[in-house]
Design an enzyme around this catalytic site. Structure first.
Site, PDB file in Angstrom:
ATOM      1  N   CYS A   1       3.180   8.008  -5.894  1.00 54.95           N
ATOM      2  CA  CYS A   1       3.843   7.803  -6.765  1.00 54.95           C
ATOM      3  C   CYS A   1       5.058   7.127  -7.587  1.00 54.95           C
ATOM      4  O   CYS A   1       6.094   6.693  -7.201  1.00 54.95           O
ATOM      5  CB  CYS A   1       4.017   8.937  -7.450  1.00 54.95           C
ATOM      6  SG  CYS A   1       2.488  10.494  -6.584  1.00 54.95           S
TER       7      CYS A   1
ATOM      8  N   CYS B   1       1.071  14.539  -3.728  1.00 53.90           N
ATOM      9  CA  CYS B   1       1.202  12.388  -3.169  1.00 53.90           C
ATOM     10  C   CYS B   1       2.524  12.379  -2.798  1.00 53.90           C
ATOM     11  O   CYS B   1       1.991  11.062  -2.312  1.00 53.90           O
ATOM     12  CB  CYS B   1       0.191  11.688  -4.772  1.00 53.90           C
ATOM     13  SG  CYS B   1       1.741  11.010  -6.189  1.00 53.90           S
TER      14      CYS B   1
ATOM     15  N   CYS C   1      -2.578  13.086  -7.695  1.00 50.40           N
ATOM     16  CA  CYS C   1      -2.446  13.501  -5.946  1.00 50.40           C
ATOM     17  C   CYS C   1      -3.317  12.686  -5.309  1.00 50.40           C
ATOM     18  O   CYS C   1      -3.726  11.662  -6.042  1.00 50.40           O
ATOM     19  CB  CYS C   1      -3.505  15.030  -6.370  1.00 50.40           C
ATOM     20  SG  CYS C   1      -4.896  15.210  -6.095  1.00 50.40           S
TER      21      CYS C   1
END
Length: 138
Positions: free
Chosen positions: A89, A85, A11
């Protein structure tokens, strides 16, 4: 996938959702899975309301700390589960990605964090059952 699957929870701040998910999967998995968590922009500390809510389940997060997301962590994982996120990522071919849309516990009271914790616990148990199911014959 390796004999012991590795799961990475990601996250933004690694202070709430991903910490809860990693701790719950580690707790329920009892060594059957390897678990890591990370944040694209790690916070200073784990959210105190999250620590308290997890303590209610007998899971101690008091010594945990937010960790930065690294390419190595993603490459080592069999399953990468993102939690808000977005594009931070990294994506690698051959990795399994899941995106769990969950409320962010930042700034919430323990009473408000409990439903998020319980939803994460439900999803973690489903994931664990799937990851540890015997392979079909053949």
């Amino acid at each position: 996938m390796s004999s012991v699957p590795e799961v990475l929870f990601v996250c933004i701040h690694n202070a709430g959702r991903s910490q809860m998910a990693a701790a719950l999967l580690d707790h329920h998995g009892a060594g059957r899975v390897r678990v890591r968590s990370a944040g694209s922009e790690p916070a200073e500390n784990v959210n105190p309301a999250v620590v308290q809510a997890m303590g209610e389940l007998g899971v101690d997060l008091s010594k945990e700390f937010p960790k930065p997301l690294t390419d190595d962590a993603v490459q080592a994982a069999d399953v990468v589960i993102t939690m808000g996120c977005g594009d931070a990522c990294p994506l690698y071919p051959g990795k399994r990605y899941l995106d769990w849309e969950l409320a962010d516990p930042a700034g919430k009271s323990v009473d408000e964090v409990r439903p998020v914790r319980d939803e994460i616990d439900r999803r973690v148990r489903e994931l664990l059952a799937e990851l540890t199911a015997p392979a079909p014959p053949g």
